[in-house]
Structures are given as C-alpha cells and as structure tokens.
Design a protein around this motif. Structure first.
Motif, PDB file in Angstrom:
ATOM      1  N   ASN A 295       0.840  -1.203   0.000  1.00 20.24           N
ATOM      2  CA  ASN A 295       0.000   0.000   0.000  1.00 20.24           C
ATOM      3  C   ASN A 295       0.871   1.248   0.000  1.00 20.24           C
TER       4      ASN A 295
ATOM      5  N   SER B 259      10.353  -8.433   6.294  1.00 21.70           N
ATOM      6  CA  SER B 259       9.263  -7.538   5.900  1.00 21.70           C
ATOM      7  C   SER B 259       9.505  -6.902   4.529  1.00 21.70           C
ATOM      8  N   PHE B 260      10.758  -6.913   4.081  1.00 19.95           N
ATOM      9  CA  PHE B 260      11.115  -6.237   2.820  1.00 19.95           C
ATOM     10  C   PHE B 260      12.094  -7.102   2.041  1.00 19.95           C
TER      11      PHE B 260
END
Ligand SMILES: CSC[C@@H](O)[C@@H](O)C(=O)COP(=O)(O)O
Length: 352
Positions: free
Chosen positions: A167, A322-323
């Motif tokens: 997002n 997370s990345f």
C-alpha cells in the motif's frame, strides 16, 4: 474525498489505526514520542513517508506541551527522542533523513544566540508541520511524472493496466500517495482501464488497505493473491508495474515490501516496465548498494495468524522478512518529484 490517515492540529495528533482497516475506522491519539514509537512499531501507521511524518509530529506534539526555557537541554532532548523514533522500524529511510535534518536545525537554533527558547520551539515545530504539505505536493508531482512516463511508453491510446504491490496511497503518506498517486493521475486522464493489486502477504496491506483505497476512489480494480502475478502477466496485457520504496540505495537498488523482487523478475521476463515511485526522502545516497540495507524481520505471529486466527501448523519454524531488495537492473525508472530517473542516474537529481 481522499482518506485522512493523519489528523493533526497544533498540540494534537491522531492516526487512523491501519490494523483495524478495512472493517473498523478508529483513530488513535498520539500524545508524544512514546506513543509515536508504539504506533509505528506495531504498524498502526505504516508506509515509509507516513512513518516519518507521524514520528516527527509525535515529537512536535510533545514539544508543544514542554515549557523548557533552556535551549541546550531542548536540543539534547530532541536529538535523543529523534534517535529513539528512528529505532521503531529500521528499513524505511525517510524517518532517518527527517531526523538528521531536524537535529541539524536544533543544533543551529541552539547555537544562534539571537534565537529565544520560544522562537526555537516555534521554528522547530513549524518545520515539522511543513512536512505534511510538502509530502502531498511531492506525491502529486510523482503522480504527474509517473503518468506521463507510462503513457509515453504505450503505443497509441490503448487501455492502461497497472499492477501494484503493498500500500502506497493516502494511508502510507500524508495524502495522495506515491505509486497509488501515479494510479490516481492515470485515472484523471481517463486512460486507466484497470488496476490489479496484490494481497501482499503476510500482513495483507494490499487486500486490506490498497483494495480499500481503490474502492473508495472508485478506480476499476481487482485483487489477486501474490502467487498470481506471473499468470496475470502471461494472460492479460499489463502496461506497467508501479510500486513504492522504503529505501533506494545510490545505485538504484530498492528495498520495498517483501514480494516486490519476485514481481520485478516476472515483469522482466514478460517485458513489462517496472517503476518505483518514491520521493527523494526515500533515497539514501549514503548507501552504495542495496546489500547494505537493513531488512526488518517481523514477529512470526504476523505470518502464522490472520488477525486472531491461527492458520499455520503449530511448531513450524518461520522466517518473516518484511522487505526485499530489487536490484537496479530490474527497474525501468525511479519516479520522483523531480522527474523519472534511470536507476543508475540518481546522482543527477538536483535535490534543491
Ligand atoms: C509510500 S509507501 C512505500 C513503502 O513504504 C511501501 O511500499 C511499503 O513497503 C510499506 O511497508 P509497511 O511494512 O506496510 O510499512
């Protein structure tokens, strides 16, 4: 009207709790730095620009209540609190760059004998407040440049179909959004046929937040699970992929939400242009390449559960970065508020 993720007035800050979206709309009060650190770390607010803005505004709110009349103590406390806020989440660089800029400002206001403590406070808080309007202006410029670049690569005036991940909209910024800002700009030209957004496992920022924003904006769109991306590019003509960034290294390597790298690989295979939309506040020229970017690992529970409901077999080991880092070679262009740059041309950006 676009979604308001950050509600701020001098001395008061509230954020829309993104963990409750899309089912509940609830604002959480942020009364100071401790609250700021918590809402960022728990991901009640997330997205690289929003993390920086909310972190700094939490300091502004705390300072507004502070009646300290010693500039040296104010300077020292500001530095400590900003460094603490930066520690809430490590990958997005925006909050680190904002903290460095504010520490420099505090140093110069403290050293300048003509500046009173009241003036120090006023000028420091105003600088933070300026981040809100600057971020929206930057996002609108990103939207325009990205829209122009994508329309230029298309033959004729055919339909534009965009794939995005995670997002990057109003919820992740002060407003308008980065990659989602490009989509909004395309929608304004009436050339946008369709947007595909990934679910974005494990935290579902796509399914919960981007889908929510797309529906809210009445943009024709379809949600896909992350593993559909290759099949989508193989069976439907996708004009471009546009994603955001948490940190872009000097050579153009880009850290963004986990899964971005595999989308870039499949885009290359299918000849689909792959764009990163990011403000200059996401570009870290101090890192020569992406392998120097610290990748945050999130708790297993964010993977093993959806909300309160366990979906993974108890006892299984988990790895939950997370990345990931997309190598510059897979990136067609980096869309900034100063224009669109090839990943190896970032040093040419005039940051003034
Ligand atoms: C404009 S937001 C850009 C990025 O921060 C976004 O793509 C992303 O990866 C967000 O990750 P999140 O873990 O939800 O903070």
């Amino acid at each position: 009207m676009s979604l308001e993720s950050i509600k701020y007035a001098r001395g008061s800050l509230e954020i829309l709790d993104q963990l409750l979206l899309p089912l509940q709309t609830r604002y959480v009060k942020v009364q100071g730095v401790e609250d700021g650190w918590k809402v960022i770390n728990k991901m009640q607010v997330r997205g690289a620009p929003a993390i920086a803005i909310v972190g700094c505004l939490s300091l502004a709110v705390e300072l507004e209540r502070d009646n300290n009349s010693d500039k040296k103590i104010m300077r020292q406390e500001i530095e400590g609190k900003l460094n603490y806020l930066v520690s809430a989440r490590p990958t997005a660089v925006n909050i680190k760059l904002a903290a460095d800029e504010l520490i420099n400002l505090a140093n110069s206001l403290s050293a300048d004998e003509t500046v009173t403590p009241e003036e120090f406070k006023e000028r420091f808080i105003s600088r933070i407040e300026g981040m809100l309007t600057k971020d929206i202006e930057d996002n609108k410029a990103i939207g325009r440049y990205g829209c122009e670049a994508i329309l230029k690569t298309l033959e004729g005036d055919g339909p534009v179909r965009i794939l995005t991940h995670c997002n990057t909209g109003s919820l992740a910024t002060a407003g308008y959004g980065t990659a989602l800002g490009v989509i909004r700009s395309l929608q304004e030209t009436k050339r946008l046929d369709h947007v595909y957004c990934t679910e974005t496992r494990p935290y579902n920022q796509g399914a919960r937040l981007t889908a929510y924003e797309l529906v809210h904006e009445k943009i024709p769109s379809t949600l896909i699970v992350d593993s559909v991306v290759s099949a989508l590019m193989n069976t439907r003509r996708i004009s471009a992929v546009v994603v955001g960034a948490d940190r872009v290294a000097a050579n153009g390597d880009t850290a963004n939400k986990i899964g971005t790298y595999q989308i870039a690989i499949t885009a290359k295979h299918h000849g689909v242009p792959f764009y990163v939309a990011a403000p200059l506040t996401s570009i870290d020229m101090s890192l020569t390449s992406g392998d120097r970017i610290k990748i945050e690992e999130r708790p297993d529970r964010e993977m093993t559960h959806v909300g309160e409901h366990r979906i993974a077999a108890p006892g299984i080991n988990c790895w939950n970065p997370s990345f990931d880092v997309t190598p510059a070679a897979l990136i067609t262009g980096i869309i900034t508020e100063k224009g669109v740059f090839a990943p190896d041309k970032l040093s040419e950006i005039d940051s003034k």
